[in-house]
Design a protein around this motif. Structure first.
Motif, PDB file in Angstrom:
ATOM      1  N   GLY A   1      45.224  40.358  37.214  1.00  0.00           N
ATOM      2  CA  GLY A   1      44.169  39.939  36.303  1.00  0.00           C
ATOM      3  C   GLY A   1      44.695  39.608  34.924  1.00  0.00           C
ATOM      4  N   ALA A   2      43.994  40.119  33.894  1.00  0.00           N
ATOM      5  CA  ALA A   2      44.358  39.806  32.512  1.00  0.00           C
ATOM      6  C   ALA A   2      45.748  40.310  32.151  1.00  0.00           C
TER       7      ALA A   2
ATOM      8  N   ALA B   1      48.422  37.880  33.188  1.00  0.00           N
ATOM      9  CA  ALA B   1      48.297  36.558  32.575  1.00  0.00           C
ATOM     10  C   ALA B   1      48.544  36.574  31.072  1.00  0.00           C
TER      11      ALA B   1
ATOM     12  N   THR C   1      38.332  31.122  37.198  1.00  0.00           N
ATOM     13  CA  THR C   1      39.738  31.073  36.776  1.00  0.00           C
ATOM     14  C   THR C   1      40.323  29.684  37.048  1.00  0.00           C
TER      15      THR C   1
ATOM     16  N   ARG D   1      48.891  30.142  32.902  1.00  0.00           N
ATOM     17  CA  ARG D   1      48.355  31.470  33.197  1.00  0.00           C
ATOM     18  C   ARG D   1      46.902  31.527  32.765  1.00  0.00           C
TER      19      ARG D   1
ATOM     20  N   GLY E   1      43.675  34.280  32.561  1.00  0.00           N
ATOM     21  CA  GLY E   1      43.210  35.649  32.704  1.00  0.00           C
ATOM     22  C   GLY E   1      41.799  35.802  32.181  1.00  0.00           C
TER      23      GLY E   1
END
Length: 491
Positions: free
Chosen positions: A110-111, A114, A388, A424, A426
């Protein structure tokens, strides 16, 4: 407002993992209760969880059995980002409790994975609501890197750790004046900080252009790391405890419900798609931007109405692999990043760009060079739900914004990097007031929420882990712990 003081005790050390001595900072004080907006709840009277000890059955995280299995642990953590990882680590090195982690996905997906990986204080504000937590975590990360080095390992290789220093840059006389004041406040707060004029800044970063009126706040001790490497390193250390029967992972296994006691109505564990996981001491929800919807679903059929107003805030980063046109020696961020960080409804910024569905994301220049020689540029913030999907208009705007600070990039069409470009994306766990939610659910003291760190999950992770462990291990007294649940705010 009430004050909660966390009295820190030195945990037992374990030779298998990197342990951090806590007696370097004997007392950490956090004003009031929850970070973030109040958790609204209507439920049963407060009750503290009982203390149990169990010998868990440890299973493989890759189990594909179609039949449901039952296991028992002291602590069950829901989530797969840096917050759950460091919370699990804190229990493993600081107690004898057993820990299970469970999530619908895999770590760093997830975040956390990223992100840009910076551990900077240059954009933080002393005496702000999150200053103590961020400062504590900042020191813990530095201690962590030193402990890795003390074990004969290289933090650069193991964590992607670099003490690059950070630069918060401005391009106008007004921004320069603000930066000078900021440097003064950071210095008074105990950090090494220096104001750099435009000429001095050019000596630090020759390719950076801020104009004759510009300047920068410079913090030479700020660091950055590779989130993927750091997660892998900590997870490997956590897994050492599975040999001792104290740790298990259940990934690709979504949580579907809570287990409630018939006698006390306390939460006794969680039910997943594949397993039933009993918890003798605490269930911790640390699922990032999914924590709010997850908590709502889990408590839907209970007598507790829980509202955690965390929502996903999407961000793009552009990664140019093996970038050789120029080199950065420091982490950089423009002053507009701070404004956009706290302004969710910015519609007038000159750094905004219209996209589909009426969204107006903010774009601020951030730039780092990772350990592989990749140039990482950002960053954007927008609300698009849980999507996303890559938005090329955002990518182009990030590139254009970076070119305003690095003239050489204007000479390089982004299309030339098609083969060497990665993006990326996130979803940051955003809270409306910019403060994370950390504390027990009102009426269910053995259920703890830890979410809403937005873009600061990495920066606040180790301090958050200490806070959560102190709550569960009883380092907060019964009155203070009740206050955490009832008053609804922290810092």
């Amino acid at each position: 407002m009430a004050s909660v003081t966390l009295h820190i005790q030195s945990p037992p050390l374990n030779n298998d993992v990197v342990s951090l001595p806590r007696n370097h900072f004997p007392i950490v004080t956090f004003k009031t209760t929850f970070f973030g907006s109040s958790l609204t709840a209507n439920g049963k009277p407060l009750s503290l969880p009982k203390t149990f000890r169990t010998q868990p059955v440890i299973t493989s995280s890759s189990s594909s059995s179609s039949s449901s299995s039952t296991h028992t642990f002291d602590v069950v953590i829901i989530g797969a980002g840096i917050i759950w990882l460091t919370i699990a680590r804190q229990f493993l090195i600081g107690s004898d409790l057993s820990v299970a982690v469970v999530d619908k996905d895999v770590p760093c997906s997830g975040a956390t994975g990223a992100g840009q990986g910076y551990l900077w204080m240059v954009h933080q504000e002393p005496e702000s609501d999150t200053w103590d937590l961020t400062m504590r975590s900042y020191k813990l990360w530095q201690m962590f890197a030193e402990k890795v080095r003390a074990q004969g390992l290289d933090p650069l290789q193991e964590l992607g750790w670099k003490r690059t220093g950070s630069l918060l840059v401005g391009r106008t006389a007004k921004e320069a004046a603000t930066l000078k004041k900021k440097v003064k406040r950071l210095s008074e707060a105990g950090l090494r900080a220096k104001y750099l004029t435009s000429d001095a800044l050019r000596l630090k970063e020759p390719e950076l252009e801020v104009g004759k009126d510009g300047g920068a706040a410079f913090l030479p001790d700020d660091c950055q790391l590779d989130a993927q490497r750091a997660v892998a390193f900590i997870q490997k250390a956590n897994r050492h405890f599975s040999i001792k029967g104290r740790y298990a992972e259940f990934f690709h296994d979504p949580v579907t419900g809570l287990l409630r006691s018939d006698s006390s109505s306390e939460v006794e564990g969680v039910r997943t798609f594949k397993n039933t996981l009993y918890s003798k001491k605490a269930v911790i929800v640390a699922a990032g931007c999914w924590s709010g919807s997850l908590a709502h679903d889990l408590f839907r059929e209970s007598d507790i109405l829980l509202n955690v107003p965390v929502k996903p805030r999407k961000g793009h980063l552009v990664v140019l692999e093996n970038f050789s046109s120029f080199r950065l020696d420091h982490g950089l961020m423009e002053m507009g990043y701070v404004d956009h960080l706290h302004d969710a409804l910015d519609r007038k910024s000159s750094h905004s760009v219209k996209v589909e569905e009426g969204q107006t994301p903010s774009v601020s220049m951030t730039a780092t060079m990772d350990t592989m020689g990749n140039l990482v540029l950002g960053s954007s913030r927008q609300f698009t739900g849980y999507s996303t999907k890559v938005d090329e208009s955002i990518i182009n705007h990030i590139w254009k914004r970076a070119g305003e600070f690095f003239p050489k990039l204007k000479e390089l069409p982004l299309e030339d990097f098609t083969l060497d470009r990665k993006v990326r994306i996130g979803l940051r766990p955003y809270m409306p007031d910019g403060k994370p939610v950390i504390g027990p659910v009102p009426g269910l003291m053995n259920v703890i929420i830890a979410t809403g760190h937005e873009g600061g999950g990495l920066s606040m992770a180790l301090g958050t882990a200490e806070m959560v462990a102190d709550m569960v291990l009883g380092n907060l007294g019964i009155v203070d712990l009740a206050a955490f649940a009832l008053q609804g705010r922290c810092c």
